[in-house]
Design a protein around this motif. Structure first.
Motif, mmCIF file in Angstrom:
data_model
loop_
_atom_site.group_PDB
_atom_site.id
_atom_site.type_symbol
_atom_site.label_atom_id
_atom_site.label_comp_id
_atom_site.label_asym_id
_atom_site.label_seq_id
_atom_site.Cartn_x
_atom_site.Cartn_y
_atom_site.Cartn_z
ATOM 1 N N UNK A 27 0.904 -1.180 0.041
ATOM 2 C CA UNK A 27 0.066 0.040 0.014
ATOM 3 C C UNK A 27 0.637 1.190 -0.113
ATOM 4 N N UNK A 28 1.735 1.132 0.865
ATOM 5 C CA UNK A 28 2.804 2.286 0.797
ATOM 6 C C UNK A 28 3.605 2.556 -0.558
ATOM 7 N N UNK A 29 3.892 1.695 -1.285
ATOM 8 C CA UNK A 29 4.690 2.012 -2.489
ATOM 9 C C UNK A 29 3.657 2.460 -3.497
ATOM 10 N N UNK A 38 5.686 9.275 2.375
ATOM 11 C CA UNK A 38 5.569 8.637 3.473
ATOM 12 C C UNK A 38 6.309 9.372 4.743
ATOM 13 N N UNK A 39 5.328 9.177 5.839
ATOM 14 C CA UNK A 39 6.093 9.787 7.139
ATOM 15 C C UNK A 39 6.127 8.693 8.211
ATOM 16 N N UNK A 40 5.454 7.838 8.271
ATOM 17 C CA UNK A 40 5.466 6.627 9.288
ATOM 18 C C UNK A 40 4.542 5.415 9.185
ATOM 19 N N UNK A 41 4.931 4.287 9.707
ATOM 20 C CA UNK A 41 4.306 3.255 9.819
ATOM 21 C C UNK A 41 3.880 2.584 11.223
ATOM 22 N N UNK A 42 2.961 2.011 11.340
ATOM 23 C CA UNK A 42 2.586 1.351 12.555
ATOM 24 C C UNK A 42 2.870 1.955 13.899
ATOM 25 N N UNK A 50 -2.159 2.802 13.614
ATOM 26 C CA UNK A 50 -2.127 3.306 12.546
ATOM 27 C C UNK A 50 -1.113 2.735 11.736
ATOM 28 N N UNK A 51 -1.961 2.165 10.580
ATOM 29 C CA UNK A 51 -1.108 1.349 9.582
ATOM 30 C C UNK A 51 0.069 2.420 9.053
ATOM 31 N N UNK A 52 -0.418 3.401 8.232
ATOM 32 C CA UNK A 52 0.474 4.344 7.666
ATOM 33 C C UNK A 52 0.003 5.644 7.931
#
Length: 131
Positions: A27-29, A38-42, A50-52
């Motif tokens: 999803x990020x890609x 992108x800022x952060x994940x998990x 929050x996933x992304x």
């Protein structure tokens, strides 16, 4: 659509966490190709994750990633229940507060990226503070 890598577990199956991480990376890609940064994940908060977190122009986007093999029970997007939305909202509030912000001061939205065996659906502004 990219294949999810085979696991190294006992039976060749991925754990739930490995499977979730793989879909979140996909999803990020996919979102980065759509122009998000992108800022952060998990990101974990009391009772939620929050996933992304990504940026779409001036807007901070909190993203829930879902995958469902079948739409028998409403599909991937329908699995983001009102209770799940409340947890995401609360976790986002905590994250914003840690970054000197709030829903009143930061332009933000909540999106859902839903994977099915044949498609990716992006639900922008899927829910908000009034959820």
């Amino acid at each position: 659509m990219a294949q999810i890598p085979a696991g190294t577990g006992h039976s060749g199956q991925l754990t739930r966490k490995q499977t979730g991480d793989a879909w979140e990376l996909q999803a990020r890609r996919w979102l980065e190709r759509k122009g998000l940064r992108f800022i952060a994940a998990n990101i974990h908060g009391r009772g939620g994750e929050i996933d992304l977190i990504m940026q779409d122009g001036p807007t901070i986007v909190f993203i829930e990633v879902r995958y469902r093999q079948s739409s028998q029970y409403g599909g991937a997007a329908a699995s983001v229940t009102r209770a799940k939305q409340q947890k995401l909202l609360h976790t986002a509030q905590l994250w914003l507060a840690r970054h000197n912000g709030s829903f009143d001061t930061v332009d933000c939205r909540f999106d859902v990226v839903a994977f099915t065996p044949n498609a990716i659906e992006w639900f922008k502004n899927a829910f908000g503070e009034d959820a």
